[in-house]
Design an enzyme around this catalytic site. Structure first.
Site, PDB file in Angstrom:
ATOM      1  CB  CYS A 134      -0.951  -0.016   1.190  1.00  0.00           C
ATOM      2  SG  CYS A 134      -2.086  -1.426   1.142  1.00  0.00           S
ATOM      3  CE  LYS A 203      -7.519  -2.280   4.568  1.00  0.00           C
ATOM      4  NZ  LYS A 203      -7.263  -1.697   3.240  1.00  0.00           N
ATOM      5  NE  ARG A 213      -5.211  -8.362   0.777  1.00  0.00           N
ATOM      6  CZ  ARG A 213      -4.589  -8.569   1.920  1.00  0.00           C
ATOM      7  NH1 ARG A 213      -3.841  -9.650   2.066  1.00  0.00           N
ATOM      8  NH2 ARG A 213      -4.717  -7.724   2.912  1.00  0.00           N
ATOM      9  NE  ARG A 225      -2.916  -5.269   1.753  1.00  0.00           N
ATOM     10  CZ  ARG A 225      -2.309  -5.316   0.565  1.00  0.00           C
ATOM     11  NH1 ARG A 225      -1.028  -4.992   0.460  1.00  0.00           N
ATOM     12  NH2 ARG A 225      -2.978  -5.683  -0.508  1.00  0.00           N
ATOM     13  CD  GLU A 242      -4.537   3.635  13.642  1.00  0.00           C
ATOM     14  OE1 GLU A 242      -4.644   4.630  12.905  1.00  0.00           O
ATOM     15  OE2 GLU A 242      -3.527   2.897  13.643  1.00  0.00           O
ATOM     16  CE  LYS A 257     -11.306  -3.408   4.113  1.00  0.00           C
ATOM     17  NZ  LYS A 257     -10.449  -2.896   3.117  1.00  0.00           N
ATOM     18  CB  SER A 284     -14.105  -9.613  -0.357  1.00  0.00           C
ATOM     19  OG  SER A 284     -12.875  -9.717   0.331  1.00  0.00           O
TER      20      SER A 284
HETATM   21  C1  PBG Z   1      -7.018  -1.587  -0.362  1.00  0.00           C
HETATM   22  C2  PBG Z   1      -8.267  -2.197   0.127  1.00  0.00           C
HETATM   23  C3  PBG Z   1      -8.508  -3.537   0.540  1.00  0.00           C
HETATM   24  C4  PBG Z   1      -9.895  -3.633   0.774  1.00  0.00           C
HETATM   25  C5  PBG Z   1     -10.433  -2.376   0.548  1.00  0.00           C
HETATM   26  N1  PBG Z   1      -9.415  -1.498   0.169  1.00  0.00           N
HETATM   27  C6  PBG Z   1      -7.634  -4.728   0.582  1.00  0.00           C
HETATM   28  C7  PBG Z   1      -6.494  -4.857   1.470  1.00  0.00           C
HETATM   29  O1  PBG Z   1      -6.224  -4.053   2.350  1.00  0.00           O
HETATM   30  O2  PBG Z   1      -5.772  -5.829   1.227  1.00  0.00           O
HETATM   31  C8  PBG Z   1     -10.616  -4.905   1.175  1.00  0.00           C
HETATM   32  C9  PBG Z   1     -12.057  -4.968   0.843  1.00  0.00           C
HETATM   33  C10 PBG Z   1     -12.677  -6.314   0.913  1.00  0.00           C
HETATM   34  O3  PBG Z   1     -12.073  -7.325   1.315  1.00  0.00           O
HETATM   35  O4  PBG Z   1     -13.850  -6.398   0.534  1.00  0.00           O
HETATM   36  N2  PBG Z   1      -6.035  -1.291   0.550  1.00  0.00           N
END
Ligand code: PBG
Length: 333
Positions: A134, A203, A213, A225, A242, A257, A284
């Site tokens: 990222c 997050k 991904r 990450r 945060e 998230k 997801s």
């Molecule tokens: C990008 C991002 C991610 C998601 C949203 N923005 C993936 C990640 O951090 O690897 C995940 C969304 C999802 O799983 O539906 N940084």
């Protein structure tokens, strides 16, 4: 306990017999206007590539985006959030900052198709970098890592480019320290003081992002990450720090998230920061698990989806990003 509170004086089931009474005493109701639909855009013409791990979702070329945007507007969704798969990836994710980049093209197409629909753009480098991290990767600290401060400059440029292309809200998702402040300053300097920031404030480094991904072609090519996203086992209070920092840097909306495994965090943030619009990303993996079980006939997709989203809403998220946004609008409609 006083007798007046005891059975048979108190019968909790009295509130449950009549369907209309059950409805009358409901406190949590889903509304499509509070749901945001993720969409994936890719290069090419007349392309619609199914995303195997996200049944019902496709990578779309920009010329095919209009229909999705009009549908989202017609269904009364709160908005869409755009993710781009660029034609070229490199070490710094150059395509992310270009005014003719994939998301910038998609933003213009979306605004053409339905100007009234709210369009959010995800601001991050992982879809654009060859290594899938990222931000900019180097060994300035003595170990290979995303260079936080070098990444901030790129995020500012990316956000400004999105705003220029028509983004109504920008949503930084990379968990870099100072990202909200850097983006706020860059937007203000470029004449976009009116563009709000929805920060992915809390997050977590989650395995629930697996299917995304694949969808965004953003799997890290080495490592993971964990050096920037939060540790699921950290004290939940870390999420408050945060959020507090992002608000101090100028975030207008904040996000937690994933959603379902972090309902405690959603509740904590809701209680500590009343008045701050709070979003949760029903990610997801949360969607794909249900889809897979439903495909096997093991679970009722609609009932489980509505129950999950109700729980996320009840925990305190007023806004939910979800792959079920369209379905919910149809189910409730
Ligand atoms: C990008 C991002 C991610 C998601 C949203 N923005 C993936 C990640 O951090 O690897 C995940 C969304 C999802 O799983 O539906 N940084």
């Amino acid at each position: 306990m006083p007798d007046s509170l005891r059975f048979p004086t108190v019968r909790m089931r009295r509130l449950r017999y009549h369907p209309r009474l059950r409805q009358l005493v409901q406190a949590t109701r889903l509304d499509p206007a509070q749901l945001v639909l993720p969409l994936f855009v890719r290069p090419g013409r007349d392309e619609r590539r199914a995303i195997a791990a996200l049944p019902g979702h496709d990578q779309l070329s920009v010329d095919r985006l209009g229909d999705e945007i009009r549908t989202a507007a017609r269904l009364g969704l709160g908005g869409v959030i755009l993710f781009g798969i660029p034609a070229h990836k490199d070490a710094v994710g150059s395509d992310a900052m270009k005014d003719d980049g994939i998301v910038q093209q998609a933003l213009r197409a979306a605004k053409d198709a339905a100007p009234e629909l709210l369009v959010v753009s995800d601001v991050c480098c992982c879809e654009y970098t060859s290594h899938g991290h990222c931000g900019v990767v180097d060994d300035a600290t003595g170990r290979v890592d995303v260079n936080n401060d070098a990444t901030l400059e790129l995020l500012g440029q990316q956000a400004v480019s999105h705003a220029r292309a028509g983004a109504d809200v920008v949503a930084p998702s990379g968990m870099m320290d100072g990202m909200v402040g850097a983006i706020r300053a860059a937007l203000d300097d470029a004449g976009f003081a009116h563009v709000p920031i929805m920060s992915y404030a809390a997050k977590y480094a989650s395995a629930f992002y697996g299917p995304f991904r694949e969808a965004a072609e953003s799997t890290p090519q080495f490592g993971d990450r964990r050096a920037y996203q939060m540790d699921p086992a950290a004290e939940a209070g870390q999420a408050l720090r945060e959020v507090e920092l992002d608000l101090a840097e100028g975030a207008d909306l904040v996000m937690v998230k994933p959603a379902l495994a972090y309902l405690d965090v959603i509740r904590l943030v809701r209680d500590r920061f009343p008045g701050v619009p709070l979003a949760a990303y029903n990610v997801s993996g949360e969607y794909s698990m249900v889809k897979a079980a439903a495909a096997n006939g093991w679970i009722d997709e609609r009932a489980v989806a509505l129950e999950s989203l109700t729980a996320i809403h009840r925990a305190g998220a007023g806004i939910i990003l979800t792959y079920w946004a369209r379905d919910v609008a149809r189910w409730l409609g």
